[in-house]
Motif scaffolding. Structure first.
Motif, mmCIF file in Angstrom:
data_model
loop_
_atom_site.group_PDB
_atom_site.id
_atom_site.type_symbol
_atom_site.label_atom_id
_atom_site.label_comp_id
_atom_site.label_asym_id
_atom_site.label_seq_id
_atom_site.Cartn_x
_atom_site.Cartn_y
_atom_site.Cartn_z
ATOM 1 N N PHE A 162 0.713 -1.389 0.229
ATOM 2 C CA PHE A 162 -0.128 0.053 0.073
ATOM 3 C C PHE A 162 0.852 1.284 -0.165
ATOM 4 C CE2 PHE A 162 -2.649 -3.231 2.078
ATOM 5 C CZ PHE A 162 -3.578 -3.075 1.046
ATOM 6 N N ASN A 163 2.114 1.230 0.804
ATOM 7 C CA ASN A 163 2.904 2.439 0.763
ATOM 8 C C ASN A 163 4.417 1.663 1.388
ATOM 9 O OD1 ASN A 163 2.744 2.180 3.719
ATOM 10 N ND2 ASN A 163 0.809 3.632 3.320
ATOM 11 N N ASP A 164 5.155 2.674 1.542
ATOM 12 C CA ASP A 164 6.413 1.845 2.030
ATOM 13 C C ASP A 164 6.359 1.409 3.510
ATOM 14 O OD1 ASP A 164 7.800 2.831 0.015
ATOM 15 O OD2 ASP A 164 8.534 4.925 1.139
ATOM 16 N N ASN A 165 5.479 1.545 4.308
ATOM 17 C CA ASN A 165 5.081 0.894 5.751
ATOM 18 C C ASN A 165 4.131 -0.394 5.663
ATOM 19 O OD1 ASN A 165 7.007 2.582 6.774
ATOM 20 N ND2 ASN A 165 5.171 4.190 7.309
ATOM 21 N N TRP A 166 3.062 -0.362 4.836
ATOM 22 C CA TRP A 166 2.126 -1.406 4.968
ATOM 23 C C TRP A 166 1.974 -2.351 3.684
ATOM 24 C CZ3 TRP A 166 0.071 -2.846 9.242
ATOM 25 C CH2 TRP A 166 -0.164 -1.659 10.267
ATOM 26 N N ALA A 167 1.921 -3.396 3.618
ATOM 27 C CA ALA A 167 1.285 -4.265 2.833
ATOM 28 C C ALA A 167 0.829 -5.321 3.407
ATOM 29 C CB ALA A 167 2.745 -4.895 2.342
ATOM 30 N N ALA A 168 -0.095 -6.119 2.565
ATOM 31 C CA ALA A 168 -1.241 -7.405 2.832
ATOM 32 C C ALA A 168 -0.697 -8.198 1.795
ATOM 33 C CB ALA A 168 -2.419 -6.985 2.856
ATOM 34 N N GLY A 169 -0.953 -9.652 2.223
ATOM 35 C CA GLY A 169 -0.726 -10.873 1.248
ATOM 36 C C GLY A 169 -1.292 -11.923 1.849
ATOM 37 N N VAL A 170 -1.085 -13.126 0.948
ATOM 38 C CA VAL A 170 -1.615 -14.488 1.705
ATOM 39 C C VAL A 170 -0.305 -15.308 1.029
ATOM 40 C CG1 VAL A 170 -2.839 -14.606 -0.571
ATOM 41 C CG2 VAL A 170 -3.350 -15.979 1.632
ATOM 42 N N MET A 171 -0.330 -16.339 1.911
ATOM 43 C CA MET A 171 0.504 -17.456 1.613
ATOM 44 C C MET A 171 -0.167 -18.680 1.604
ATOM 45 S SD MET A 171 4.277 -19.122 3.296
ATOM 46 C CE MET A 171 3.441 -19.370 4.731
ATOM 47 N N PHE A 172 -0.047 -19.375 0.643
ATOM 48 C CA PHE A 172 -0.938 -20.780 0.778
ATOM 49 C C PHE A 172 -0.073 -21.990 0.148
ATOM 50 C CE2 PHE A 172 -1.512 -18.516 -3.267
ATOM 51 C CZ PHE A 172 -1.372 -19.285 -4.135
ATOM 52 N N GLY A 173 -0.276 -23.027 0.349
ATOM 53 C CA GLY A 173 0.285 -24.096 -0.328
ATOM 54 C C GLY A 173 0.144 -25.564 0.417
ATOM 55 N N TRP A 174 0.987 -26.444 -0.150
ATOM 56 C CA TRP A 174 1.017 -27.914 0.163
ATOM 57 C C TRP A 174 2.236 -28.288 0.669
ATOM 58 C CZ3 TRP A 174 -0.116 -25.067 -4.007
ATOM 59 C CH2 TRP A 174 -1.478 -24.865 -4.333
ATOM 60 N N SER A 175 2.328 -29.069 1.331
ATOM 61 C CA SER A 175 3.292 -29.835 2.167
ATOM 62 C C SER A 175 3.184 -31.377 2.349
ATOM 63 C CB SER A 175 3.666 -29.382 3.372
ATOM 64 O OG SER A 175 2.931 -29.117 4.342
ATOM 65 N N LYS A 176 4.167 -32.146 2.581
ATOM 66 C CA LYS A 176 4.165 -33.746 3.097
ATOM 67 C C LYS A 176 5.160 -33.643 4.140
ATOM 68 C CE LYS A 176 5.565 -38.123 1.535
ATOM 69 N NZ LYS A 176 6.810 -38.354 1.502
ATOM 70 N N GLY A 177 4.873 -34.482 4.963
ATOM 71 C CA GLY A 177 6.158 -34.792 5.869
ATOM 72 C C GLY A 177 5.505 -35.805 7.126
ATOM 73 N N SER A 178 6.158 -35.993 8.063
ATOM 74 C CA SER A 178 5.724 -36.701 9.282
ATOM 75 C C SER A 178 5.073 -36.009 10.306
ATOM 76 C CB SER A 178 6.886 -37.400 9.971
ATOM 77 O OG SER A 178 7.767 -36.621 10.414
ATOM 78 N N LEU A 179 3.981 -36.484 10.795
ATOM 79 C CA LEU A 179 3.207 -35.785 11.668
ATOM 80 C C LEU A 179 4.159 -35.429 13.001
ATOM 81 C CD1 LEU A 179 -0.447 -37.237 11.810
ATOM 82 C CD2 LEU A 179 0.317 -35.118 11.233
ATOM 83 N N SER A 180 5.145 -36.340 13.474
ATOM 84 C CA SER A 180 5.836 -36.055 14.647
ATOM 85 C C SER A 180 6.864 -34.884 14.225
ATOM 86 C CB SER A 180 6.746 -37.010 14.711
ATOM 87 O OG SER A 180 7.344 -37.722 13.824
#
Length: 174
Positions: free
Chosen positions: A48-66
């Motif tokens: 929006f300006n030098d100080n403020w921004a907005a966004g979203v990260m999304f995605g997928w992963s695979k791994g062990s639950l531990s």
């Protein structure tokens, strides 16, 4: 057609950034077979300006639950989907380095194992290289709750600034 025109208008204003994180590792679970974990977490944001921004990260992963949540009694491998919208405030500016803090919430679904919710702050630093930026987030301050499908449930309130809670990403700034 309207959506395409809107995207060109937003990109032409030189306020949009795209990027994200990619990771791969081999986890040694002691007596079990090694598990290859990976993640693909694209991100898009708007300054929006030098100080403020907005966004979203999304995605997928695979791994062990531990590896994802050490307090679970369920063991195995799972795939996840996550979405993390945020607002970013940059409070230190220089020619090469910006220091910021992302405030937001997150949702992660573990296939066959449960859901995780979080709300909090993630401090970070940005190294500006012309149109590209290298971004690192270090730690988390906030609340996380895990609701397991196999009876596991946990919640955490506090901060986590250990070396296992670091993410690195690359952005392209339009």
């Amino acid at each position: 057609m309207t959506l395409v025109a809107a995207m060109f208008t937003v990109c032409a204003s030189a306020q949009v950034y795209v990027g994200g994180n990619v990771g791969i590792a081999s986890v040694d679970n002691g007596h079990d077979d090694d598990v290859t974990v990976y993640s693909l977490l694209p991100e898009v944001g708007y300054k929006f300006n030098d100080n403020w921004a907005a966004g979203v990260m999304f995605g997928w992963s695979k791994g062990s639950l531990s590896q994802f949540n050490g307090s679970l009694s369920y063991a195995g491998t799972t795939h996840t989907f996550e979405v993390n919208p945020y607002a970013r405030f940059t409070f230190v500016h220089s020619k090469l380095i910006n220091v910021f803090c992302d405030g937001g919430f997150g949702y992660k679904h573990y296939n066959g194992a449960g859901d995780q919710w979080s709300i909090g702050l993630k401090p970070g630093v940005e190294l500006k290289l012309d149109k590209f930026s290298l971004v690192a987030h270090v730690g988390f301050l906030g609340y996380e709750k895990y609701d397991g499908e196999h009876g596991g449930e946990s919640s955490v309130w506090g901060m986590d600034f250990d070396s296992n809670n670091i993410s690195l990403g690359v952005y392209y700034n339009f």
